[in-house]
Each structure stands twice: as structure tokens, then as C-alpha cells.
Design a protein around this motif. Structure first.
Motif, PDB file in Angstrom:
ATOM      1  N   ARG A 170       8.948  20.725  22.902  1.00 46.58           N
ATOM      2  CA  ARG A 170       9.388  19.617  23.737  1.00 46.58           C
ATOM      3  C   ARG A 170       8.282  18.573  23.893  1.00 46.58           C
ATOM      4  N   GLU A 171       7.044  19.003  23.700  1.00 44.85           N
ATOM      5  CA  GLU A 171       5.907  18.090  23.846  1.00 44.85           C
ATOM      6  C   GLU A 171       5.344  17.641  22.504  1.00 44.85           C
ATOM      7  N   ALA A 172       6.066  17.856  21.432  1.00 43.99           N
ATOM      8  CA  ALA A 172       5.592  17.450  20.107  1.00 43.99           C
ATOM      9  C   ALA A 172       5.456  15.935  20.032  1.00 43.99           C
ATOM     10  N   THR A 173       4.355  15.479  19.473  1.00 48.07           N
ATOM     11  CA  THR A 173       4.121  14.039  19.308  1.00 48.07           C
ATOM     12  C   THR A 173       4.323  13.572  17.874  1.00 48.07           C
ATOM     13  N   ALA A 174       4.399  14.510  16.923  1.00 51.59           N
ATOM     14  CA  ALA A 174       4.601  14.148  15.522  1.00 51.59           C
ATOM     15  C   ALA A 174       5.290  15.304  14.815  1.00 51.59           C
ATOM     16  N   GLY A 175       6.024  14.983  13.780  1.00 48.26           N
ATOM     17  CA  GLY A 175       6.711  16.001  12.990  1.00 48.26           C
ATOM     18  C   GLY A 175       6.805  15.563  11.547  1.00 48.26           C
ATOM     19  N   ALA A 176       6.949  16.535  10.646  1.00 44.47           N
ATOM     20  CA  ALA A 176       6.991  16.199   9.222  1.00 44.47           C
ATOM     21  C   ALA A 176       7.849  17.195   8.465  1.00 44.47           C
ATOM     22  N   LEU A 177       8.406  16.731   7.368  1.00 44.53           N
ATOM     23  CA  LEU A 177       9.128  17.565   6.410  1.00 44.53           C
ATOM     24  C   LEU A 177       8.581  17.253   5.030  1.00 44.53           C
ATOM     25  N   GLU A 178       8.261  18.287   4.256  1.00 41.81           N
ATOM     26  CA  GLU A 178       7.779  18.101   2.892  1.00 41.81           C
ATOM     27  C   GLU A 178       8.559  19.020   1.955  1.00 41.81           C
ATOM     28  N   LEU A 179       8.955  18.464   0.825  1.00 41.76           N
ATOM     29  CA  LEU A 179       9.690  19.225  -0.187  1.00 41.76           C
ATOM     30  C   LEU A 179       9.046  18.984  -1.538  1.00 41.76           C
ATOM     31  N   ASP A 180       8.814  20.067  -2.263  1.00 42.77           N
ATOM     32  CA  ASP A 180       8.333  19.948  -3.635  1.00 42.77           C
ATOM     33  C   ASP A 180       9.175  20.864  -4.503  1.00 42.77           C
ATOM     34  N   GLY A 201       0.785  -1.228   0.000  1.00 37.21           N
ATOM     35  CA  GLY A 201       0.000   0.000   0.000  1.00 37.21           C
ATOM     36  C   GLY A 201       0.813   1.272   0.000  1.00 37.21           C
ATOM     37  N   LEU A 202       2.135   1.162   0.068  1.00 37.97           N
ATOM     38  CA  LEU A 202       2.968   2.363   0.167  1.00 37.97           C
ATOM     39  C   LEU A 202       3.098   3.107  -1.149  1.00 37.97           C
ATOM     40  N   ALA A 203       3.111   2.394  -2.270  1.00 33.36           N
ATOM     41  CA  ALA A 203       3.355   3.025  -3.568  1.00 33.36           C
ATOM     42  C   ALA A 203       2.279   4.050  -3.903  1.00 33.36           C
ATOM     43  N   GLY A 204       1.016   3.713  -3.598  1.00 34.61           N
ATOM     44  CA  GLY A 204      -0.066   4.643  -3.921  1.00 34.61           C
ATOM     45  C   GLY A 204       0.072   5.960  -3.199  1.00 34.61           C
ATOM     46  N   GLU A 205       0.430   5.899  -1.913  1.00 33.86           N
ATOM     47  CA  GLU A 205       0.621   7.129  -1.146  1.00 33.86           C
ATOM     48  C   GLU A 205       1.842   7.901  -1.610  1.00 33.86           C
ATOM     49  N   ALA A 206       2.910   7.185  -1.964  1.00 36.58           N
ATOM     50  CA  ALA A 206       4.159   7.845  -2.348  1.00 36.58           C
ATOM     51  C   ALA A 206       4.026   8.622  -3.642  1.00 36.58           C
ATOM     52  N   GLY A 207       3.096   8.259  -4.496  1.00 39.99           N
ATOM     53  CA  GLY A 207       2.956   8.942  -5.783  1.00 39.99           C
ATOM     54  C   GLY A 207       2.073  10.161  -5.739  1.00 39.99           C
ATOM     55  N   GLN A 208       1.618  10.572  -4.544  1.00 42.55           N
ATOM     56  CA  GLN A 208       0.712  11.703  -4.423  1.00 42.55           C
ATOM     57  C   GLN A 208       1.361  12.841  -3.639  1.00 42.55           C
ATOM     58  N   GLY A 209       0.815  14.031  -3.804  1.00 43.06           N
ATOM     59  CA  GLY A 209       1.264  15.174  -3.019  1.00 43.06           C
ATOM     60  C   GLY A 209       2.656  15.640  -3.393  1.00 43.06           C
ATOM     61  N   ARG A 210       3.312  16.257  -2.446  1.00 43.77           N
ATOM     62  CA  ARG A 210       4.644  16.798  -2.690  1.00 43.77           C
ATOM     63  C   ARG A 210       5.641  15.670  -2.892  1.00 43.77           C
ATOM     64  N   ARG A 211       6.699  15.971  -3.597  1.00 42.00           N
ATOM     65  CA  ARG A 211       7.594  14.918  -4.064  1.00 42.00           C
ATOM     66  C   ARG A 211       8.321  14.182  -2.945  1.00 42.00           C
ATOM     67  N   LEU A 212       8.769  14.891  -1.956  1.00 39.72           N
ATOM     68  CA  LEU A 212       9.465  14.248  -0.841  1.00 39.72           C
ATOM     69  C   LEU A 212       8.701  14.539   0.434  1.00 39.72           C
ATOM     70  N   ARG A 213       8.357  13.478   1.163  1.00 43.68           N
ATOM     71  CA  ARG A 213       7.638  13.647   2.423  1.00 43.68           C
ATOM     72  C   ARG A 213       8.234  12.709   3.476  1.00 43.68           C
ATOM     73  N   LEU A 214       8.556  13.276   4.611  1.00 46.58           N
ATOM     74  CA  LEU A 214       9.033  12.512   5.761  1.00 46.58           C
ATOM     75  C   LEU A 214       8.106  12.820   6.924  1.00 46.58           C
ATOM     76  N   ARG A 215       7.615  11.786   7.585  1.00 47.15           N
ATOM     77  CA  ARG A 215       6.713  12.012   8.718  1.00 47.15           C
ATOM     78  C   ARG A 215       7.031  11.029   9.825  1.00 47.15           C
ATOM     79  N   GLY A 216       7.176  11.561  11.040  1.00 44.57           N
ATOM     80  CA  GLY A 216       7.399  10.732  12.206  1.00 44.57           C
ATOM     81  C   GLY A 216       6.281  10.928  13.208  1.00 44.57           C
ATOM     82  N   THR A 217       5.783   9.838  13.793  1.00 42.98           N
ATOM     83  CA  THR A 217       4.730   9.912  14.796  1.00 42.98           C
ATOM     84  C   THR A 217       5.174   9.155  16.054  1.00 42.98           C
ATOM     85  N   ASP A 218       4.429   9.370  17.127  1.00 45.67           N
ATOM     86  CA  ASP A 218       4.788   8.794  18.428  1.00 45.67           C
ATOM     87  C   ASP A 218       6.221   9.173  18.807  1.00 45.67           C
TER      88      ASP A 218
END
Length: 620
Positions: free
Chosen positions: A248-258, A204-221
């Protein structure tokens, strides 16, 4: 190991765009993937040091939840082309070709030439992992997919000692020591994972990877404090402390590049954290498009900050707490009391939107403008005049303390309804430079009228309030008020930087547009010694003209929702890949000067070695 090498290929593709504009060719980072646990007699997977391995001490599970990380990439080939075009434009003597560098690296590592040719650099790449930050090897889960013209070709390109073995039905297995990697051959992809369960996730990863901005990094928990940063040094100490406490209390973070050869560059960093603690009530809903307020202001500012207005209660409280009236001596205590009361009245009249901008004319005249939508014309005018009269009392009190020393007097004047443009009348405030401060005021010359006085103009018309200050205050106020009836042909509403800020941040509360060349020009003009360098000023003027010719602007967007904050930057493609002539002119402004040869650089022959000038970088 296969997984490590696949991860390295993916990392190389992901990291390549980040080298944008860098002249130094740096190899990609090493990637380490811990070996997959082997099933015991009962079929349960174990990792070295975990429970279930005879003769080895059991490992305790780390506290907390595992960190989840997902990275997706598509259009990698076009990103690499952009890197090559950008570095060719800005550093023609040392361009970077990421594709060629990665291919050379793979060959050096023992991969066959067919591996690179078998990848589909326009397709989706993705990696999904879950691990404990304190102990990444404990219960590691990893799955991914590589876009491929030929999945079999990718596997055939591996070193001969690391070829996977077929399991049937398109499944492959690679076992090395205690590590097991499962692979699945697809018509347009090669999926991989450390377990069969994770391999099912890879589909299921390929479908998500082909959408939105070209590079996306997301961390949760995320573990507490993971996003704490030292990159906030420019913020005031109190605000910096508050922001760090929130991050300091962040639970998730992301980086997006297009970015790409057919689009502008966009970079966004975001975090899920309790930003509501910063007191966000003065901010209205984030803006995704130009506002009516921007449509009445002139185009081409050196700097503009636009923000939506919410409710002023928090500002009222901060104002009352921040000004210690009881500690202000006479006669300024009365002045401060009147000024605070007038400021409260002004804050109560503001609504919808506020814009602050700085304009710099071709002659080097600098003017700042503060504009806002207001609720009631008469009430807003009365509130603003209350503030002006408090200023007049303050300057008069200062002059009274100078005694008979005329050279120290300011002689502030306030003339109501003294400026007229069409049907609109405005107030004129004049602050002459005291004679004994002429030398100190030399750096303010861009904002002074005839090098002698500072002028400000205010007017209210309908639901618009405008305050201008600087060398062109009267002219700018007249320009704005004179165009209210007919409407402007060109305005701040079409500003490229604001458009980029809103697109990059997907709606911003602080929408910022800046022209780096114009700000550089203003900073030089504000230095009496620097502006005397006519040759330098000529280069700066040429650079400003070149930047404006290519439609240059940089957009910065800050978004602050109660539980989500983000910082985004947008840069036009025309700035990334300018013509050689424009790049040369701009490079003279922002490039480094050649350093003198150091004694340690002297060759053994004893002859001086020539050092190359550091390549110019694109404007930040």
C-alpha cells in the motif's frame, strides 16, 4: 487522432507477447490520448477546462505528484515469432500469428500497408508519460519513439485525413481540433510528443529501449495503494495483511519480460516499498549462483526451495510468542518446553544456506529433505538430538493416554547412530501407523515405508546437517553422506529451475524450482482413489518422462531487500516450444476436457453440434 493511433500500434506490439499460450484471439485494448493544450496569446499551453480558456471553468490541479510511466520494447518481431511457434506447438489447430493479426487490424482502421513495412520490428520502441492518476488529462506529458526503416513511410501509411504537415528540418506537425502532435523524422526512428520540450526528451528514449530485457514497464511516484492486490489469497492471513500493508506504501513498480526464439522466458514484477517491516533479518544476501550446499544434494527434485540464512533473532522471538506454553496441558507441557528449547539451539547453529527439497522416485516413493550449513558439528548434533528426544517424549505421552488400546498406539522409536554410510552415522526415527488410523493414512502412502511406517533420518558431518523423511529417507540420507568425500557427478547445483529463478529475479532470497508434472504425479499418488486409476497414472508417467526429457523446470524467485521486493518466474524455451509429440503428451495432463454440448448450443436444424476439445495449455 495520430497520437492515439501511434499509441495503439505501440500497445499492440507490447501486448502481443502477453498473449503467449492463449488460444483465444483478443483484439488489443483501446488507447485514449487526451488532446494537447493549445497555446494562448502568451504562448502558454492549456487543456480544455484548465485555466486560460475564456468562458470555461478553471480546473484545479490534482493533489500530489503526477505519476510517471515509461514503457520500452525491442525485439518485437522475434517475440511475435515466439508466440506463433508456441501456440503452434501447444494449440496446432488454432495458432496465433500476432504480426498477421496486427496488420489486418491496421488495414481495418484505415492505415496503409506501407506503415507496417516501414517499422523496424527488431529496433527500439518507447513511450514516456507523466499524468495525474485522478485526472489523466490534466497537464498530460507524452513522448515516444518508434523504430522505423523509413520514418516517412510510417507517416505516409497514415489515413489521408491524418497526415502531418512539414515544418522543415525533419520536423512535422499534426493539428486536429485542439490537439497538436509534433513529430521528428530520424534515419532509424520516428519521434513524437505533445510539445517541443517533450520532443527533445524523445531523442534519449531509443538508447534505453534497446538495452536489457525486451519489454520493460516502470511507474514512479505512484499514488498510495496503487499496487494493492487481491492476488495474495494463498498466503496465511497474518502474512497477507502485512504484505498488503507494505504494498500500500509502494512508491514505484515495474514489470520486465524477456523472451524470444533464442532464449528462455523471464517475467519479473517488482515494487519499491518498505519491505523491511516484514522482518527480514533471518534472510542473508540474495543468491545469484548455486551454493556449496546444493552441490552435495541429488539432482532432479520435484520441488526445491533454497534460501540464504541470516540471523535467527526474529525467529526466536516469533517462536516464544507463538507457542503459549502456559496453555498446554500435562504431560505435553514439558514436551513442548523441551522442543522449543531444542529448536532455539538448532536455529543458533544454522549458517549460510538452507535447502528444502522433495524427491519422487520412479516407483512413486516420496522423500523430503531439509539440509543446512551449521557452525559446529558437535553442537549441531546435540541440538538436533534434543529435538528428536522431545519428539520421542511426545509420542510416548500420547501412547500413555491410549490406555490398553493397542490399535491406537504409535510405538515411536529413536535409534541413534543406527544408519551408516561410509564414515557417517545417522539417527533413525520410526513412526509406525497406528492400526486404527490405517484408512486415514492411505493418502500418505507415497511417504510411507511398506505402507506401514514413516521413517526419518538425521546426520551431521562437518558443517552439513541433513534431515530426511519419507519412503526413501534411509536411502537418500545414505546417498548424500556416501558422496561427501568423492563429490557428486550430478547435483542440485546444476538444477535448471534454480538457475532460472536466480536469473529471472536477478538474485533471490527464496529460490524455487519445481517440476509441475512430478508434483501432479505426487498429488495423484497421495489420493487413494485417484492413484487407483491406472490409465490416468500411465499418462502421467509418460508426461513426467517427456517433461524431464526436454529438460523442463520452472523457476520462481522471490527477492526481499529492505526497500525493494520482486517476484520472478522463468520458463525454459524448450517448454514453450516442445516437439509435437511431447506437447501432445503434456497436453493430456494439463489440457481441459471437452465439455458436453449444452442445450443452448443446439443448432436450429435440431442436430447436435459437436464441440471442439479446449486446446491444451503449457504447464504453469
Amino acid at each position: 487522432m495520430f497520437t492515439a493511433r501511434v499509441a495503439l500500434v505501440t500497445a499492440a506490439l507490447v501486448v502481443a507477447p502477453a498473449s503467449l499460450g492463449c488460444a483465444k484471439k483478443t483484439p488489443p485494448p483501446n488507447v485514449v490520448v487526451v488532446e494537447e493544450p493549445q497555446p494562448d496569446a502568451a504562448g502558454a499551453g492549456t487543456v480544455e477546462g484548465q485555466a486560460g480558456q475564456p468562458g470555461r471553468p478553471a480546473r484545479k490541479a490534482p493533489p500530489g505528484k503526477p505519476l510517471k510511466l515509461r514503457a520500452t520494447l525491442h525485439g518485437a518481431g522475434d517475440l511475435m515469432t515466439l508466440v506463433k511457434q508456441t501456440t503452434t506447438a501447444w494449440t496446432p489447430k488454432s495458432p496465433i500469428d500476432p504480426a498477421a493479426q496486427i496488420q489486418a487490424m491496421l488495414l481495418q482502421m484505415g492505415f496503409g500497408p506501407g506503415l507496417w513495412a516501414s517499422l523496424d520490428l527488431a529496433g527500439p520502441f518507447a513511450v514516456d508519460a507523466a499524468f495525474f492518476a485522478q485526472d489523466p488529462s490534466y497537464d498530460l506529458k507524452l513522448a515516444g519513439t518508434l523504430a522505423a526503416v523509413s520514418a516517412k513511410g510510417v507517416m505516409d501509411g497514415l489515413p489521408s485525413a491524418q497526415r502531418p504537415q512539414p515544418l522543415g528540418n525533419g520536423l512535422w506537425e499534426l493539428v486536429q481540433g485542439e490537439m497538436r502532435v509534433f513529430l521528428r523524422e530520424k534515419p532509424k526512428a520516428l519521434e513524437f510528443a505533445l510539445s517541443n520540450a517533450d520532443l527533445d526528451r524523445a531523442a534519449g528514449l531509443a538508447g534505453e529501449a534497446g538495452q536489457g530485457r525486451r519489454l520493460r514497464l516502470r511507474g514512479t511516484d505512484l499514488p498510495p495503494g496503487m499496487l494493492e492486490t487481491s492476488a495474495l489469497g494463498s498466503l496465511p492471513a497474518g502474512l497477507r495483511k502485512q504484505v498488503l500493508a507494505v504494498l500500500r506504501e509502494a512508491t514505484a513498480g515495474a514489470l520486465e519480460l524477456d523472451a524470444g526464439t533464442d532464449r528462455d522466458l523471464v517475467l519479473q514484477l517488482s515494487a519499491e516499498a518498505p519491505f523491511s517491516r516484514l522482518g527480514l533479518s533471518p534472510l542473508g544476501p540474495a543468491r545469484t549462483a548455486a551454493t556449496p550446499l546444493e552441490a552435495v544434494l541429488p539432482a532432479s527434485p520435484a520441488l526445491v526451495v533454497a534460501l540464504p540464512w541470516g540471523t535467527p533473532e526474529a525467529l526466536h522471538g516469533a517462536l516464544d510468542k507463538g507457542v503459549p506454553l502456559s496453555q498446554i496441558p500435562a504431560p505435553f507441557d514439558v514436551v513442548a518446553k523441551d522442543a522449543i528449547a531444542a529448536t532455539h539451539a538448532v536455529l543458533d547453529q544454522v549458517q549460510s544456506d538452507v535447502v528444502f527439497a522433495v524427491y519422487l522416485s520412479p516407483r512413486g516413493e516420496a522423500t523430503a529433505v531439509l539440509a543446512a550449513n551449521v557452525k559446529d558439528e558437535a553442537a549441531a548434533r546435540a541440538a538436533i538430538r534434543g529435538l528428536e528426544q522431545a519428539l520421542a517424549k511426545g509420542f510416548a505421552a500420547f501412547d500413555s493416554l491410549t490406555g490398553e488400546d493397542k490399535s491406537a498406539k504409535i510405538n515411536f522409536t529413536l535409534k541413534t547412530d543406527a544408519v551408516k554410510a561410509g564414515a557417517v552415522k545417522g539417527d533413525l526415527l520410526t513412526v509406525p501407523v497406528p492400526k486404527n488410523m490405517a484408512k486415514e493414512a492411505a493418502d500418505l502412502e507415497p511417504f510411507l515405508v511398506a505402507k506401514k511406517k514413516l521413517e526419518a533420518v538425521s546426520f551431521v558431518s562437518g558443517n552439513l546437517a541433513v534431515f530426511t523423511i519419507g519412503a526413501g529417507a534411509t536411502k537418500l540420507a545414505g546417498d548424500v553422506s556416501g558422496e561427501l568425500k568423492a563429490g557428486r557427478k550430478t547435483s542440485l547445483g546444476a538444477d535448471a529451475g534454480l538457475r532460472l529463478a536466480r536469473a529471472a529475479s536477478q538474485g533471490c532470497h527464496f529460490c524455487i524450482s519445481l517440476d509441475p508434472t512430478a508434483l501432479l504425479r505426487l498429488s495423484v499418488l497421495s489420493d487413494a482413489e485417484a492413484r487407483a486409476d491406472k490409465a490416468r497414472m500411465k499418462k502421467i508417467d509418460a508426461g513426467v518422462a517427456a517433461f524431464q526429457r526436454i529438460g523442463g523446470a520452472v523457476g520462481v524467485g522471490v527477492k526481499l531487500d529492505p526497500n525493494l521486493g520482486s517476484l520472478a518466474v522463468g520458463v525454459p524455451k524448450a517448454v514453450l516450444v516442445p516437439s509435437p509429440a511431447d506437447a501432445a503428451q503434456l497436453g493430456e495432463l494439463f489440457g481441459d476436457k471437452a465439455e458436453p454440448t449444452r442445450p443452448a448450443d443446439k443448432p436450429l436444424s435440431g442436430k447436435a453440434a459437436a464441440r471442439e476439445t479446449s486446446p491444451a495449455l503449457p504447464p504453469a
